[in-house]
Scaffold this active site. Structure first.
Site, PDB file in Angstrom:
ATOM      1  N   ASN A  50     -33.222   8.696 -28.135  1.00 45.39           N
ATOM      2  CA  ASN A  50     -33.993   7.949 -29.122  1.00 45.39           C
ATOM      3  C   ASN A  50     -33.680   8.565 -30.479  1.00 45.39           C
ATOM      4  O   ASN A  50     -34.277   9.573 -30.864  1.00 45.39           O
ATOM      5  CB  ASN A  50     -35.477   8.068 -28.767  1.00 45.39           C
ATOM      6  CG  ASN A  50     -36.365   7.302 -29.718  1.00 45.39           C
ATOM      7  OD1 ASN A  50     -35.885   6.750 -30.720  1.00 45.39           O
ATOM      8  ND2 ASN A  50     -37.651   7.270 -29.431  1.00 45.39           N
TER       9      ASN A  50
ATOM     10  N   GLU B  83     -41.878   5.803 -22.121  1.00 51.61           N
ATOM     11  CA  GLU B  83     -40.792   4.952 -22.611  1.00 51.61           C
ATOM     12  C   GLU B  83     -39.445   5.439 -22.105  1.00 51.61           C
ATOM     13  O   GLU B  83     -38.548   4.643 -21.824  1.00 51.61           O
ATOM     14  CB  GLU B  83     -40.828   4.910 -24.145  1.00 51.61           C
ATOM     15  CG  GLU B  83     -42.060   4.171 -24.637  1.00 51.61           C
ATOM     16  CD  GLU B  83     -42.281   4.279 -26.130  1.00 51.61           C
ATOM     17  OE1 GLU B  83     -41.775   3.430 -26.856  1.00 51.61           O
ATOM     18  OE2 GLU B  83     -42.986   5.215 -26.565  1.00 51.61           O
TER      19      GLU B  83
ATOM     20  N   ARG C  63     -32.582   3.967 -27.066  1.00 57.37           N
ATOM     21  CA  ARG C  63     -33.649   3.131 -27.595  1.00 57.37           C
ATOM     22  C   ARG C  63     -33.165   2.589 -28.938  1.00 57.37           C
ATOM     23  O   ARG C  63     -32.799   3.368 -29.825  1.00 57.37           O
ATOM     24  CB  ARG C  63     -34.914   3.946 -27.800  1.00 57.37           C
ATOM     25  CG  ARG C  63     -35.996   3.113 -28.418  1.00 57.37           C
ATOM     26  CD  ARG C  63     -37.150   3.950 -28.850  1.00 57.37           C
ATOM     27  NE  ARG C  63     -38.205   3.087 -29.366  1.00 57.37           N
ATOM     28  CZ  ARG C  63     -39.218   3.520 -30.071  1.00 57.37           C
ATOM     29  NH1 ARG C  63     -39.334   4.795 -30.343  1.00 57.37           N
ATOM     30  NH2 ARG C  63     -40.132   2.688 -30.515  1.00 57.37           N
TER      31      ARG C  63
ATOM     32  N   ARG D 192     -49.260   3.319 -41.814  1.00 58.38           N
ATOM     33  CA  ARG D 192     -48.978   1.913 -42.131  1.00 58.38           C
ATOM     34  C   ARG D 192     -50.277   1.117 -42.194  1.00 58.38           C
ATOM     35  O   ARG D 192     -51.174   1.314 -41.385  1.00 58.38           O
ATOM     36  CB  ARG D 192     -48.073   1.302 -41.053  1.00 58.38           C
ATOM     37  CG  ARG D 192     -46.616   1.687 -41.205  1.00 58.38           C
ATOM     38  CD  ARG D 192     -45.793   1.226 -40.021  1.00 58.38           C
ATOM     39  NE  ARG D 192     -45.569   2.302 -39.092  1.00 58.38           N
ATOM     40  CZ  ARG D 192     -44.974   2.182 -37.902  1.00 58.38           C
ATOM     41  NH1 ARG D 192     -44.550   0.991 -37.492  1.00 58.38           N
ATOM     42  NH2 ARG D 192     -44.803   3.221 -37.125  1.00 58.38           N
TER      43      ARG D 192
ATOM     44  N   HIS E 257     -42.341  -1.822 -29.866  1.00 50.30           N
ATOM     45  CA  HIS E 257     -42.939  -1.007 -28.788  1.00 50.30           C
ATOM     46  C   HIS E 257     -42.755  -1.702 -27.440  1.00 50.30           C
ATOM     47  O   HIS E 257     -43.562  -1.506 -26.521  1.00 50.30           O
ATOM     48  CB  HIS E 257     -44.458  -0.795 -28.996  1.00 50.30           C
ATOM     49  CG  HIS E 257     -44.812   0.129 -30.118  1.00 50.30           C
ATOM     50  ND1 HIS E 257     -45.923  -0.047 -30.905  1.00 50.30           N
ATOM     51  CD2 HIS E 257     -44.215   1.260 -30.582  1.00 50.30           C
ATOM     52  CE1 HIS E 257     -45.995   0.924 -31.791  1.00 50.30           C
ATOM     53  NE2 HIS E 257     -44.960   1.726 -31.625  1.00 50.30           N
TER      54      HIS E 257
END
Ligand code: AMP
Length: 409
Positions: A26, A394, A100, A249, A189
């Site tokens: 990732n 993940e 990823r 965010r 996601h």
């Protein structure tokens, strides 16, 4: 530890269990998270390269027997970090590499093997994920340079949401912008929402098909409506800014905010974008931190802005979950995951309080027990829906999709 890669061997520490491993990478803008996962998913080696490009660049590596190593690579960037990581892992003979990748645009609805076209697409989609896709492409090229014969696969964060119907993925703006510029909602996601919804379907006693609302609450936050294994709607959109309030965010704001701040304060579009991505959310409201632990502590000590930050966070999650339930033909339950979803039982309780008209009843003690990596449910018998906490994985999902894309076990 020095800046040279240490020579060590994990012989006699379980290497025999790490059969046909897949390397999961990732690559972020300044970090690389990696995991080497055995074919049966029971054994893994993990690590993180961080602060890339800075004097403090380093690799934190955990060996098979849990030994922690730290390798400093002052000023080292992605290529150097990957060379070191690959050298550390070479002895395990990994058979595939899964990356990823944040944005797969409209073309990719599942993981694909890397070829020149795929690599070009990952680079081209920089326009939609400027911080992430270029780093992802760097990772693919660095592995290719060292191991040209090892198959590589890209697993897109957006792919799982490609099952969304137009009613969920289109924005109510002129059609040409969708047709010519691919302006639509993509969602992110995806590997996490896929993993936890599938896991909840395996764990529940309720007969399927299942309708889950998955709440991935971490530094980045998103929620999805997943029915029978397919994403039907999600809170993030064209970019990972839309939707829930997050660590830094903002999530949803009035789209006219940009023009208003330009007119009123003379802010440029870039300045507004930075403000919404990096200076808002929990950090912006609390004025303290993007880390919920710090905010929870301050709130307990009476810090008013910290209290408001938590209240807003939970209110916005609850409101979104309520609205996303409209996408489900049948509502089986909510699945909480991510650093906040897995660890903060008070946040889960507050979110469920916001959804007070849904007939949800939960066991407060069980909720409090489900922290620190625990998996389980905490609804009462008479609750209208199930409530699950499922730690996301993940890396495991990416390894699985990588093997599937290559037709391996
Ligand atoms: P993630 O991005 O999934 O690693 O999640 C990071 C977020 O999870 C941060 O806001 C952390 O403060 C939060 N988090 C992690 N552990 C806890 C905890 N024990 N209690 C509350 N929040 C936590």
């Amino acid at each position: 530890m020095s800046d040279s890669t240490p020579i060590f061997n994990d012989r006699n520490t379980g290497r025999s269990k790490l059969i046909n491993p897949t390397l999961v990478l990732n690559c972020g803008s300044s970090s690389i998270k990696y995991a080497l996962i055995s074919e049966d998913e029971s054994t893994r080696i993990t690590g993180l390269a961080e602060n890339l490009g800075l004097d403090t660049a380093r690799i934190k590596h955990t060996t098979l027997n849990g030994e922690k190593l730290e390798i400093t690579i002052p000023g080292g960037r992605h290529e150097l970090a990957l060379q070191k990581i690959l050298a550390l892992l070479e002895q395990y003979h990994f058979i595939a590499v899964g990356h990823r990748v944040v944005h797969g645009g409209r073309e990719y609805s599942k993981a694909v093997r890397v070829d020149q076209h795929v690599l070009d697409e990952v680079k081209r989609l920089k326009i939609l994920a400027p911080l992430h896709n270029p780093a992802n492409a760097l990772g693919i090229e660095a592995v290719e340079a060292i191991y040209p014969d090892i198959p590589q696969v890209v697993v897109f964060d957006t792919a799982f949401h490609q099952t969304m119907p137009p009613v969920a993925y289109r924005y109510p703006i002129p059609k040409a912008l969708y047709e010519e510029e691919k302006i639509r909602r993509y969602g992110f996601h995806g590997t996490s929402h896929a993993y936890v919804s599938e896991r909840a379907s395996t764990l529940t006693d309720t007969k399927g098909p299942h309708g889950w609302l998955t709440a991935h609450l971490g530094n980045g936050c998103s929620a999805s409506a997943v029915y029978n294994g397919e994403s039907l709607d999600t809170s993030m959109g064209l970019t990972p800014l839309e939707g829930l309030m997050m660590g830094t965010r903002s999530g949803d704001v009035d789209p006219s905010l940009h023009i208003h701040l330009k007119r009123k304060l003379g802010m440029s579009l870039e300045e507004v974008d930075t403000m919404l991505n990096s200076e808002s959310g929990l950090l912006g409201i609390s004025g303290l931190s993007n880390d919920l632990r710090t905010i929870e502590q301050a709130a307990n000590e009476g810090h008013k802005d910290a209290q408001l930050a938590i209240e807003m966070f939970c209110y916005r999650v609850g409101k979104y979950l309520a609205s996303l339930s409209c996408a489900l033909p049948d509502f089986t339950g909510i699945v909480f995951t991510g650093g906040i979803g897995e660890n903060s039982s008070t946040t889960r309780a507050r979110i469920l309080d916001v959804m007070r008209h849904f007939g949800i009843n939960f066991d407060a003690d069980k909720n409090d027990e489900l922290v620190g990596g625990a998996e389980g449910n905490f609804q009462e018998q008479d609750s209208s829906i199930e409530l699950w906490v499922v730690p996301t994985d993940e890396e495991c999902q990416i390894a699985k999709e990588t093997r599937q894309a290559l037709g391996l076990k």
